[in-house]
Design an enzyme around this catalytic site. Structure first.
Site, mmCIF file in Angstrom:
data_model
loop_
_atom_site.group_PDB
_atom_site.id
_atom_site.type_symbol
_atom_site.label_atom_id
_atom_site.label_comp_id
_atom_site.label_asym_id
_atom_site.label_seq_id
_atom_site.Cartn_x
_atom_site.Cartn_y
_atom_site.Cartn_z
ATOM 1 N N LYS A 161 -29.301 23.678 16.047
ATOM 2 C CA LYS A 161 -29.159 22.520 16.488
ATOM 3 C C LYS A 161 -28.533 22.358 17.926
ATOM 4 C CE LYS A 161 -25.555 21.660 13.230
ATOM 5 N NZ LYS A 161 -25.166 20.842 11.833
ATOM 6 N N ARG A 204 -12.611 20.177 10.238
ATOM 7 C CA ARG A 204 -13.841 20.951 11.209
ATOM 8 C C ARG A 204 -13.580 20.380 12.462
ATOM 9 N NH1 ARG A 204 -18.526 15.870 8.510
ATOM 10 N NH2 ARG A 204 -16.576 15.485 7.536
ATOM 11 N N GLY A 259 -28.051 13.985 7.480
ATOM 12 C CA GLY A 259 -28.954 14.109 8.897
ATOM 13 C C GLY A 259 -29.453 15.245 8.927
ATOM 14 N N GLY A 289 1.130 -1.143 0.161
ATOM 15 C CA GLY A 289 0.177 0.213 -0.309
ATOM 16 C C GLY A 289 0.838 1.395 -0.182
ATOM 17 N N HIS A 329 -13.816 24.987 5.906
ATOM 18 C CA HIS A 329 -15.719 25.118 7.434
ATOM 19 C C HIS A 329 -15.529 26.122 8.335
ATOM 20 C CE1 HIS A 329 -18.372 22.814 9.027
ATOM 21 N NE2 HIS A 329 -17.623 22.323 10.651
#
Length: 316
Positions: free
Chosen positions: A192, A96, A225, A39, A130
């Protein structure tokens, strides 16, 4: 002699790099990434880049091999005597993780910035981080492009009569406020609360969406979601239609299922990350022309201000 420009691609973003090179006006450079049986990666350039300004196009989405391949390409270019090496990262992975929001966690986006600089990057061109302050993690120039210059013409083409913009969370409020201001439209916020990553405990809508055509805008769609729940809540509150414009289609886990089963009219995304499969609800807009112009201006030492929304607002 003036340096020449050459554009190369990692294996993850060749589909996009080819379009960027075409917009720039040169063929995509020849490179190859060999993989050993265990790999291990070994990128190599198959043409001379001595004294050239080298642009390396690679989004750093999962798997982490994409980041490692980019780092190795930067190192290879520096060792091949490139004049400047500029990684072009349409999607900046680990963005993030931009702060310590809980004890004993890494600041992943800072670590990636450190590694890019250590590998030898002279400049970074990226899009819709972000958190915009990630630019400050670098001690080299960062050109931070915005998807708004792509999304605004698309929204205008929809000719929605009762346009309202919605932020899917409080963190997106500033981004949405700028776009809403451009259209002189109202905005609302879907606030949220999460129990843990990718799991929403509760959500409320701050603002009125009765009989409005709502456009949700965000930088990342991961599992879908948040979008699905926000769209359902907006419809419950009286929205006439709900659609979402998202820059980076991470779309992991049950994302495609969540989007297909949602009340969203459509999900419009950019091609910073390739779609894993087709969906009748997902429409793709290309960032190739935006990056092509940005690369050309960077190569010619010209301003890229005209590519941003505030410049479009002045010309409106």
């Amino acid at each position: 002699m003036n340096p020449s420009a050459k554009i190369f691609s990692g294996t993850a973003s060749k589909y996009l790099a080819e379009k960027i090179a075409a917009k720039f006006g040169i063929p995509l450079g020849q490179s190859l990434t060999q993989k050993f049986s265990d790999g291990e990666l070994q990128p190599m350039f198959q043409e001379s880049i001595r004294g050239d300004i080298v642009f390396l196009v690679q989004s750093t989405f999962s798997p982490a091999e994409n980041i490692l391949e980019l780092l190795l390409m930067i190192d290879a270019a520096k060792r091949a005597s490139a004049y400047k090496v500029i990684p072009v990262i349409p999607y900046y992975g680990y963005a993030r993780q931009d702060r310590k929001d809980k004890p004993r966690v890494a600041i992943g986006s800072k670590l990636i910035a450190n590694m890019l600089e250590a590998a030898g990057a002279d400049r970074v061109i990226t899009m819709d981080l972000h958190a915009a302050q990630i630019q400050g993690y670098f001690d080299i120039p960062v050109d931070h492009l915005e998807s708004s210059s792509i999304f605004i013409p698309y929204i205008e083409s929809l000719k929605l009569e009762n346009l309202t913009f919605a932020a899917p969370d409080v963190g997106s409020a500033n981004r949405i406020r700028e776009v809403a201001s451009y259209f002189e439209a109202e905005m609302v916020i879907c606030d949220k609360h999460r129990k843990r990553a990718n799991e929403i405990a509760s959500m409320v809508v701050i603002g009125d969406v009765t009989d409005r055509d709502v456009v949700l805008i965000d930088d990342i769609c991961d599992t879908g979601g948040t979008l699905a729940k926000a769209a359902a809540l907006l419809k419950e509150k009286g929205a006439r239609s709900v659609r979402a414009l998202i820059t980076h289609p991470v779309l992991s886990g049950k994302a495609y299922e969540n989007i297909e089963n949602s009340v969203l009219e459509e999900l419009v995304v950019c091609d910073t990350i390739p779609l894993q499969k087709e969906s009748k609800k997902i429409k793709v807009l290309s960032v190739a022309e935006l990056f092509g112009v940005a690369l050309r201006n960077a190569f010619e030492n010209k301003s890229i201000t005209s590519l941003f929304m505030h410049a479009q607002r002045r010309d409106k």
